[in-house]
Design an enzyme around this catalytic site. Structure first.
Site, PDB file in Angstrom:
ATOM      1  N   GLN A 328       0.832  -1.199   0.000  1.00 38.60           N
ATOM      2  CA  GLN A 328       0.000   0.000   0.000  1.00 38.60           C
ATOM      3  C   GLN A 328       0.872   1.256   0.000  1.00 38.60           C
ATOM      4  OE1 GLN A 328      -3.174   0.700  -0.337  1.00 38.60           O
ATOM      5  NE2 GLN A 328      -3.004   2.871   0.153  1.00 38.60           N
ATOM      6  N   GLU A 329       1.980   1.202   0.715  1.00 42.30           N
ATOM      7  CA  GLU A 329       2.846   2.375   0.827  1.00 42.30           C
ATOM      8  C   GLU A 329       3.664   2.618  -0.443  1.00 42.30           C
ATOM      9  OE1 GLU A 329       3.068   4.683   2.939  1.00 42.30           O
ATOM     10  OE2 GLU A 329       1.919   3.972   4.644  1.00 42.30           O
ATOM     11  N   SER A 330       4.282   1.570  -0.982  1.00 39.16           N
ATOM     12  CA  SER A 330       5.265   1.788  -2.054  1.00 39.16           C
ATOM     13  C   SER A 330       5.141   0.843  -3.241  1.00 39.16           C
ATOM     14  CB  SER A 330       6.676   1.632  -1.474  1.00 39.16           C
ATOM     15  OG  SER A 330       6.904   0.275  -1.104  1.00 39.16           O
ATOM     16  N   TYR A 455      -7.271   3.632   2.859  1.00 42.45           N
ATOM     17  CA  TYR A 455      -5.926   3.106   3.125  1.00 42.45           C
ATOM     18  C   TYR A 455      -6.014   1.787   3.897  1.00 42.45           C
ATOM     19  CZ  TYR A 455      -1.239   3.170   5.329  1.00 42.45           C
ATOM     20  OH  TYR A 455       0.014   2.866   5.793  1.00 42.45           O
TER      21      TYR A 455
END
EC number: 4.2.2.n1
Length: 525
Positions: A328-330, A455
């Site tokens: 999800q972040e990168s 998110y």
């Protein structure tokens, strides 16, 4: 005279004693109830399906919606839980009939055929039966169009007159058999094949790969399968929403059934059932075809490289959850950068990186170690009034928008009459933090709460997809017989008495008040 009186008295005493003895024998000869047998045995034997919804083996031991419910039911009965997982639904009902298991706990439809032979428990969620096809191919929008397609296949195939039937396959003894059988009486031209050497997940995979044109599954199963096979799509619904329940044997003995009714009534009233359903299926509604296709490619291309790193630093967390967070972040890009200044695999800000001892945010090992440590610190701050299995969702929301804004959302939830300890309630209030009428009354002001909600839900979907991807090969060997007892990795999970804390009930107010703030102040400190 006295002798005759004594003899009469003696005969009366002997007759009374004989009656008592006969009554005692009759009492002892009465068969024991189902519940008494389970108590005497000390074990509740539960048959279930080995899949990502009902039961699977995770890093910390057994997991799954039906597993957790069965464990709680065994606790209520004061006995141990014995799980007997099957790979095929067709093995469950025969095992129940023979007495090899006490309950089927795997969320089956209450079809008329099943209800005639077995006793359904209370409904705990609802699904519809759906015809599934592969995106990009011909989509039949009703049963008539499906029949037309099958007829065209029959006419095109000179070698196989049953080519139409081979376009639609369903699993033997599944809830879909009586549905299609009834439809065939109404539409004699309808063709389908019943297979006994596959489960629904196998058939869904065959549709995705193009080996099979259509199959039938339920709405929840399709939503879960789309995380692994994004080409799957709904053609049309065969039924309205139908109740899903457990099953027991049908007999005059209702002792176990009565306990089941009471158990589901209690967990519905306490909110525990809603909490578990939110945990396992509360995230499946939204589906992004393009994003899911990219994610599935990354599972094959990138995850094998980074999985050892996630496993190394996850410690108390499920490594697959850490992997989902990192995606999800990168998108598992160790050199990822953002215009806002966050960098690396876990997209840490500079202050956060310093606080967890990360000197090089673009170093993937440092980034993962630091990201996990930061998450650990947030989880430790989450109030203990929140159920243990839901703390992580509150922590992830805090990871995204900050702990203070998450607490504002909890206060807002309580003020509106919701439960500030339930993620299902709080996630619906997070988007309100964008609206001035709400954030103007909060302690920390404006926040992109809708992004925080998305998110967390994205991470949950990625997490479930990774679970399904990693466990596509069964958790037990293929040579293992169905319904063989699987020993738990953590025996304490199967011992009654370890009752989880239920979130306290909260009465809401219509406005955000100082009283609401004061109630949550201590938790924030």
């Amino acid at each position: 005279m006295q002798i005759r009186h004594f003899n009469r008295l003696k005969r009366s005493v002997l007759l009374f004693a004989s009656v008592l003895l006969l009554s005692a024998c009759q009492i002892e000869s009465q068969p024991k109830s189902e519940f008494e047998k389970i108590q005497e045995r000390g074990v509740l034997r539960v048959g279930t399906l080995n899949n990502q919804l009902s039961y699977y083996i995770g890093p910390d031991g057994p997991a799954g919606l039906d597993y957790e419910l069965a464990r709680k039911f065994a606790e209520e009965l004061g006995v141990k839980l014995e799980i007997k997982p099957a790979f095929r639904q067709a093995d469950l009902f025969p095992a129940l009939k023979k007495g090899d298991i006490d309950i089927i706990a795997t969320g089956l439809n209450q079809t008329s055929q099943a209800v005639k032979r077995f006793r359904p428990g209370p409904a705990y969620y609802y699904v519809s039966q759906q015809v599934v096809y592969k995106k990009g191919q011909l989509r039949p929008r009703d049963i008539e169009q499906l029949i037309e397609y099958q007829a065209s296949k029959d006419s095109q195939s000179e070698e196989d007159v049953n080519a139409g039937a081979q376009t639609l396959k369903i699993v033997e003894q599944s809830q879909y058999v009586p549905t299609l059988t009834a439809l065939k009486k109404q539409y004699p031209e309808l063709q389908f094949e019943i297979v006994g050497d596959a489960d629904t997940r196998d058939l869904l995979k065959h549709v995705s790969t193009g080996e099979l044109r259509f199959t039938v599954t339920d709405s929840v199963e399709l939503s879960l399968a789309q995380r692994l096979y994004p080409d799957l799509a709904l053609a049309f619904e065969l039924t309205e929403d139908q109740p899903v329940s457990w099953f027991t044997r049908r007999s005059e003995d209702e002792s176990l059934y009565a306990m089941l009714i009471e158990f589901f009534g209690n967990i519905k009233q306490s909110g525990e059932l809603a909490s578990l359903e939110e945990k396992y299926i509360g995230h499946i509604e939204a589906f992004d075809y393009v994003d899911t296709r990219a994610f599935i490619r990354a599972l094959d291309d990138k995850l094998p490289r980074w999985a050892p790193l996630f496993q190394k630093y996850s410690e108390e967390f499920d490594w697959r959850l850490i992997a989902a967070l990192a995606y999800q972040e990168s998108h598992w890009k160790p050199k990822a950068k953002s215009p806002t200044g966050v960098r690396g695999m876990m997209m840490l800000t500079l202050p956060t990186a310093k606080s967890v001892g990360v000197t090089d945010r673009l170093n993937p090992e440092q980034s993962v170690r630091g990201g996990v440590e930061y998450l650990r610190r947030i989880v430790a701050r989450v109030p203990d009034t929140i159920n243990e299995h839901e703390k992580i969702w509150f922590a992830l929301a805090s990871y995204n928008i900050g702990y203070g804004h998450m607490m504002d959302a909890r206060r807002l939830t309580k003020a509106q009459g919701g439960d500030p300890n339930a993620w299902a309630d709080v996630k619906d209030r997070l988007p309100l933090l964008r609206q001035k009428r709400y954030y103007s009354q909060t302690r920390y002001g404006y926040a992109r709460g809708d992004e925080a909600r998305n998110y967390v839900e994205n991470i949950r979907r990625y997490y479930q997809s990774i679970i399904g991807h990693v466990s596509q090969k069964p958790s037990i060997d293929e040579d293992t017989d169905d319904l063989q007892v699987i020993p738990p990795l953590n025996p304490e999970l199967l011992i009654s008495g370890a009752v989880e804390t239920i979130a306290e009930e909260v009465s809401g107010a219509s406005d955000i008040t100082n009283e609401v703030d004061e109630d949550l102040d201590q938790e924030e400190e």
